[in-house]
Design an enzyme around this catalytic site. Structure first.
Site, PDB file in Angstrom:
ATOM      1  N   ARG A  91       1.652  12.556  13.607  1.00  0.00           N
ATOM      2  CA  ARG A  91       0.219  12.274  13.494  1.00  0.00           C
ATOM      3  C   ARG A  91      -0.080  11.041  14.335  1.00  0.00           C
ATOM      4  NH1 ARG A  91      -2.798   8.878   9.487  1.00  0.00           N
ATOM      5  NH2 ARG A  91      -5.002   9.472   9.629  1.00  0.00           N
ATOM      6  N   HIS A 135      -9.515   6.789  15.167  1.00  0.00           N
ATOM      7  CA  HIS A 135      -8.847   5.876  14.234  1.00  0.00           C
ATOM      8  C   HIS A 135      -9.308   4.458  14.577  1.00  0.00           C
ATOM      9  CE1 HIS A 135      -5.145   5.477  11.469  1.00  0.00           C
ATOM     10  NE2 HIS A 135      -5.735   4.302  11.498  1.00  0.00           N
ATOM     11  N   GLU A 180     -10.256   7.659   7.721  1.00  0.00           N
ATOM     12  CA  GLU A 180     -10.782   6.681   6.763  1.00  0.00           C
ATOM     13  C   GLU A 180     -12.189   6.161   7.108  1.00  0.00           C
ATOM     14  OE1 GLU A 180      -8.002   3.597   5.928  1.00  0.00           O
ATOM     15  OE2 GLU A 180      -6.471   5.008   5.307  1.00  0.00           O
ATOM     16  N   ASN A 309      -4.970   9.633   2.494  1.00  0.00           N
ATOM     17  CA  ASN A 309      -4.167   8.413   2.682  1.00  0.00           C
ATOM     18  C   ASN A 309      -4.097   7.705   1.339  1.00  0.00           C
ATOM     19  OD1 ASN A 309      -4.055   9.069   5.339  1.00  0.00           O
ATOM     20  ND2 ASN A 309      -5.205   7.294   6.099  1.00  0.00           N
ATOM     21  N   TYR A 311      -2.236   4.679  -1.029  1.00  0.00           N
ATOM     22  CA  TYR A 311      -1.393   3.497  -1.125  1.00  0.00           C
ATOM     23  C   TYR A 311      -1.260   3.012  -2.560  1.00  0.00           C
ATOM     24  CZ  TYR A 311      -1.202   3.576   3.869  1.00  0.00           C
ATOM     25  OH  TYR A 311      -0.962   3.978   5.160  1.00  0.00           O
ATOM     26  N   GLU A 373      -1.068   9.645   5.033  1.00  0.00           N
ATOM     27  CA  GLU A 373      -0.482   8.304   5.089  1.00  0.00           C
ATOM     28  C   GLU A 373       0.016   7.901   3.709  1.00  0.00           C
ATOM     29  OE1 GLU A 373      -2.704   5.032   6.706  1.00  0.00           O
ATOM     30  OE2 GLU A 373      -3.468   6.255   8.356  1.00  0.00           O
TER      31      GLU A 373
HETATM   32  C1  GCO Z   1      -5.244   2.544   6.888  1.00  0.00           C
HETATM   33  C2  GCO Z   1      -5.000   2.896   8.271  1.00  0.00           C
HETATM   34  C3  GCO Z   1      -3.681   2.437   8.832  1.00  0.00           C
HETATM   35  C4  GCO Z   1      -3.112   1.178   8.196  1.00  0.00           C
HETATM   36  C5  GCO Z   1      -2.229   1.515   7.013  1.00  0.00           C
HETATM   37  C6  GCO Z   1      -1.722   0.247   6.335  1.00  0.00           C
HETATM   38  O1  GCO Z   1      -5.002   3.399   6.046  1.00  0.00           O
HETATM   39  O2  GCO Z   1      -5.725   1.436   6.677  1.00  0.00           O
HETATM   40  O3  GCO Z   1      -5.070   4.300   8.439  1.00  0.00           O
HETATM   41  O4  GCO Z   1      -4.024   2.206  10.173  1.00  0.00           O
HETATM   42  O5  GCO Z   1      -2.328   0.488   9.131  1.00  0.00           O
HETATM   43  O6  GCO Z   1      -2.953   2.222   6.062  1.00  0.00           O
HETATM   44  O7  GCO Z   1      -2.822  -0.527   5.961  1.00  0.00           O
END
Ligand code: GCO
Length: 464
Positions: A91, A135, A180, A309, A311, A373
């Site tokens: 990707r 992006h 995003e 994505n 986290y 992600e």
């Molecule tokens: C995001 C972006 C990435 C970041 C990654 C870590 O999700 O913010 O897609 O470019 O680098 O997530 O923050």
């Protein structure tokens, strides 16, 4: 406070592969501004991030993407490294200012030629290109003309998308329009934390709508122009946030935060309308969505995959004295949680990936998902003897892959997982400090070193 990493396992975990669908796609992810460098080469002109990096204090250490991982000059070796990981897909994003320097007008053949070579290198090594069109590197002249708050930018994006498709559409099947949009809109135009660094909530709301409109315009044009099977999608940063308590106040704080972070994007894309409660909240705040007739039909057309994505997630409480920003408005506070944290202070919560994927399956059924992600920055040691031990990243990836597999066992339709990131890179306003890579980059020498997490990821994929 850091609680101990996940307790040592007593039994070998079940292989995640048993819970994943046939043809599941394993990949790694990057983005153009974060790795390419060559910022003034072959006709590339400034993006909003080139400009933002030169604002004193905007980026840690005054870092910028002028060189980054020098991927523009090292692409063949990097593709060989990607292929060596045994992944199915890569990707990456296309730099709009490299392909269409001013953001309007003719393409730059040298810029397109780089991505043409990249796609051929990937296909030559059996790796499927997953292309993200945007992006975050908007050409500066478009920002000067109003940026994403200006409706015309949506149409410029659709023109640019067709330019890229004309060059790569015969070989690329997987197209993601935006990465995003919440970050582009709220970090860029409300918080001022990201490029272009504006602090104007009304602009952030208008940017949200025009980003989504640009997505819809691009998808419809891509589908019209497709000459090979085409999978169109968009990638959202999503979290299954929680309320600090069951009190009506805390639950309303969650409704508002979740509304702007998740439903403001998910509903128009997958249900064809904005969430009524958020529309009312935004109008009441004097920042209405600038919807015109037909826009929602364009935005809500079917997509083939929703990129997720993930986290971590937040716990929200009502607090009249708080103003968390982030577009959520005042009266909301993030409640600190006593869990393990990454080098960026992000909570480590694999359970949140399971609950997010199951929520999407429940509330937005019928759209296949891909985790586009997932990863973590940890304070890695230096490579020694060609090796770098990053146990915490191995544990993070293993625990999140297993969390995703659990969601699949319970019915989520997940088709792929992309580790963020292939290699250490420019982490936006945090500069080069945070390291998310499975591969270590020595920025002074540009030497790449596979971390143990790359070896683990390769082994896990090979075990399917
Ligand atoms: C995001 C972006 C990435 C970041 C990654 C870590 O999700 O913010 O897609 O470019 O680098 O997530 O923050």
């Amino acid at each position: 406070m850091k609680s101990p990493a996940s307790p040592a396992r007593t039994t070998a975990p079940a292989s995640p592969h048993r819970s994943l669908p046939p043809g599941f796609v394993w990949g790694v992810a990057t983005s153009s501004y974060q790795i390419e460098g060559a910022a003034q080469e072959d006709g590339r002109t400034p993006s909003i991030w080139d400009t933002f990096c030169r604002v004193p204090g905007a980026v840690a250490g005054g870092d910028n993407g002028d060189v980054a991982c020098d991927h523009y000059h090292r692409m063949p070796e990097d593709v060989a490294m990607i292929a060596d990981l045994g992944v199915d897909a890569y990707r990456f994003s296309v730099a709009w200012p490299r392909v269409q320097p001013g953001g309007r007008g003719p393409a730059d053949a040298r810029g397109l030629a780089f991505y043409d070579r990249l796609v051929d290198e990937l296909l030559g090594r059996g790796v499927k290109p997953w292309v993200t069109l945007y992006h975050w590197d908007l050409p500066q002249p478009l920002e000067d003309a109003g940026g994403w708050p200006a409706r015309d930018t949506a149409y410029r994006f659709a023109d640019y998308a067709m330019m890229v498709h004309q060059a790569l559409g015969d070989r690329v099947e997987n197209w993601t329009t935006l990465n995003e949009p919440w970050c582009s809109a709220f970090l860029g135009y409300a918080e001022g934390m990201h490029a272009p660094g504006r602090r104007d909530p009304a602009a952030a709301v208008a940017a949200t709508h025009h980003l989504l409109l640009g997505h819809g315009l691009a998808v419809s044009r891509l589908r019209e122009a497709a000459t090979v099977p085409l999978q169109a999608g968009i990638t959202l940063n999503l979290s299954d946030h929680r309320a600090a308590s069951d009190s009506p106040e805390d639950r309303d704080a969650l409704r508002r935060a979740d509304g702007v972070a998740n439903r403001l994007y998910l509903d128009p894309l997958l249900r064809g309308h904005y969430p009524e409660d958020v529309v009312e909240d935004l109008a009441r705040a004097g920042t209405p969505l600038p919807v015109q007739d037909g826009d929602l039909r364009t935005i809500g057309q079917p997509i083939d995959v929703l990129g997720v994505n993930y986290y971590n997630y937040n716990v929200y409480a009502a607090d009249s004295g708080a103003d968390e920003g982030g577009g959520y408005g005042s009266g909301i506070r993030t409640v600190p949680q006593d869990v393990e944290r990454t080098a960026m202070g992000w909570a480590v919560q694999p359970d949140g990936l399971t609950s997010l994927l199951l929520r999407l399956a429940r509330e937005y059924p019928g759209t296949p998902l891909a985790v586009t992600e997932n990863g973590a920055a940890f304070d890695d040691e230096q490579p020694a003897g060609g090796r770098l031990r990053d146990e915490r990243r191995v544990a993070f990836l293993r625990d999140h892959v297993e969390a995703m597999a659990r969601a699949c066992e319970d019915g989520a339709d997940v088709r792929g997982y992309f580790a963020w990131s292939l290699m250490d890179n420019f982490e936006w306003a945090a500069g080069y400090g945070p390291r998310f890579g499975l591969v270590h980059v020595d920025y002074a020498t540009q030497r790449r070193t596979l971390k143990d997490s790359a070896l683990w990821y390769r082994g896990m994929i090979a075990d399917r």
